[in-house]
Structure formats: structure tokens, C-alpha cells
Design a protein around this motif. Structure first.
Motif, short mmCIF file in Angstrom:
data_model
loop_
_atom_site.label_atom_id
_atom_site.label_comp_id
_atom_site.label_asym_id
_atom_site.label_seq_id
_atom_site.Cartn_x
_atom_site.Cartn_y
_atom_site.Cartn_z
N GLN A 70 -13.75 106.54 -34.93
CA GLN A 70 -13.82 106.46 -36.42
C GLN A 70 -15.15 106.97 -36.81
O GLN A 70 -16.11 106.49 -36.35
N SER A 106 -14.73 90.18 -45.04
CA SER A 106 -13.84 91.39 -45.38
C SER A 106 -14.53 92.23 -46.28
O SER A 106 -15.76 91.89 -47.14
N ARG A 121 -10.75 102.35 -47.84
CA ARG A 121 -10.17 101.36 -46.75
C ARG A 121 -10.79 100.19 -46.72
O ARG A 121 -11.92 99.78 -47.09
N THR A 122 -9.82 99.00 -46.33
CA THR A 122 -10.62 97.50 -46.37
C THR A 122 -10.55 97.14 -44.76
O THR A 122 -9.67 97.88 -44.07
N SER A 123 -11.62 96.50 -44.51
CA SER A 123 -11.83 96.17 -43.21
C SER A 123 -12.21 94.66 -43.11
O SER A 123 -12.81 94.09 -44.09
N ASP A 124 -11.67 93.90 -41.94
CA ASP A 124 -11.95 92.48 -41.76
C ASP A 124 -12.44 92.07 -40.33
O ASP A 124 -12.46 93.18 -39.49
N GLU A 127 -14.52 94.10 -37.23
CA GLU A 127 -14.89 95.63 -37.49
C GLU A 127 -15.60 95.69 -38.69
O GLU A 127 -16.44 96.54 -38.78
N ALA A 128 -15.26 94.66 -39.70
CA ALA A 128 -16.03 94.55 -40.94
C ALA A 128 -17.46 94.42 -40.71
O ALA A 128 -18.44 95.06 -41.25
#
Length: 167
Positions: A70, A106, A121-124, A127-128
Motif C-alpha cells: 500500500q 480506528s 479509507r477507514t482502518s482498524d 493497521e491503523a
């Protein structure tokens, strides 16, 4: 092509705020690809431009070997949850030192890809935490700055001792 040599703590470039990318061209794609090659060479999860002395807002992540790479250009965290989670963190720029860092569980972020297309985008979870760690680095906040003064001083002393033993 970027110089793929890592920058090590306490290099002042790790405390510098990276500049936004304004030109999306083949040179940017090559710098991002070079950052990705360095990430894979050093077997890291995430790498921000300042880790190799590139003071531009570019981050690459690969959450596990073989996973999709990414690339985030000009990432901005636009929302962070109030829920906090403790994750074990470290840095390629301070090898051998790891500590627990509390971060938002998050996040939502905006960023561009290497062609300049905008994304949100949302990440949790982990990864967040990784994204927050790398965005901090772009903002000149080295990860140990998120520790208490006592834990930060201990980490610095342990790193100095490791450097003396190695070098």
C-alpha cells in the motif's frame, strides 16, 4: 531513484516535517518504488520517506510478507476513534528497541495514490496503528515521543548501549 540507506536515530531528519508532494509524475512513482524496495529489503511493515532521508509525505505499508503493498501519498488522518489500543512498536531507524504505544483503535484517512487520485479509507487495529506511526514520522514525531519521559529516556539509553555493542 532514492538512496535506500536507512537514517538512524537521532538523525535530525527524523524530527523534520516532510513536505507535501505536489507533482505526481514518473519521478514520484520511482521514489515510491524505491521506498517499497527498501521496505522489503529491511523486512519492515511500514516505511515513511524520512526513514531514508526523503522529506516528502510518502508512506509504504506491507502488513505481512506477500500481502499487497500500500502506498500513501500526502496521507492525512481526518478522524480517530476515542477508543485506544496498546501496540508493540519499534522502528527501522532505532533497531532493537520496542515499546508499547497507545494509539486510536480506528482511523479514517485521506491520501493520494502515486498517480494523484484521491482516496479515503477507514482502518482498524494494527493497521491503523501502523498508519498512525508512519504519519507521525511524516510530521516529525519519532515514535518514542509517544512514550512517557521515563520510558523514552530508557529506550534512548538502551539504544545507545546497543550501538556501542555493535559498533
Amino acid at each position: 531513484m532514492i538512496d535506500d540507506r536507512l537514517v538512524f536515530y537521532p538523525d535530525p531528519r527524523l524530527a523534520a516535517v516532510a513536505s507535501p508532494v505536489s507533482t505526481f509524475d514518473s519521478a514520484l512513482r520511482e521514489r515510491a518504488a524505491g521506498l517499497a524496495r527498501t521496505l522489503q529489503r529491511v523486512a519492515a511493515i511500514g516505511l515513511a520517506g524520512p526513514h531514508v532521508g526523503l522529506l516528502e509525505r510518502i508512506v509504504v505499508l506491507q502488513m505481512e510478507p506477500g500481502a499487497a503493498l500500500q502506498t500513501y501519498v500526502n496521507p492525512i488522518i481526518i478522524w480517530a476513534s476515542a477508543d485506544r489500543v496498546l501496540h508493540d512498536e519499534g522502528s527501522v531507524s532505532m533497531p532493537g528497541i520496542r515499546e508499547g504505544v497507545e494509539r486510536a483503535a480506528s482511523i479514517r484517512l485521506t491520501f493520494c495514490d502515486v498517480d494523484g487520485a484521491e482516496h479515503e479509507r477507514t482502518s482498524d487495529g494494527f493497521e491503523a496503528a501502523c498508519i498512525q506511526h508512519e504519519v507521525d514520522q511524516l510530521d516529525g514525531i519519532f515514535w518514542i515521543e509517544r512514550l512517557s519521559r521515563l520510558r523514552r529516556d530508557r529506550a534512548r539509553k538502551r539504544f545507545a548501549k546497543l550501538q556501542r555493542e555493535v559498533g
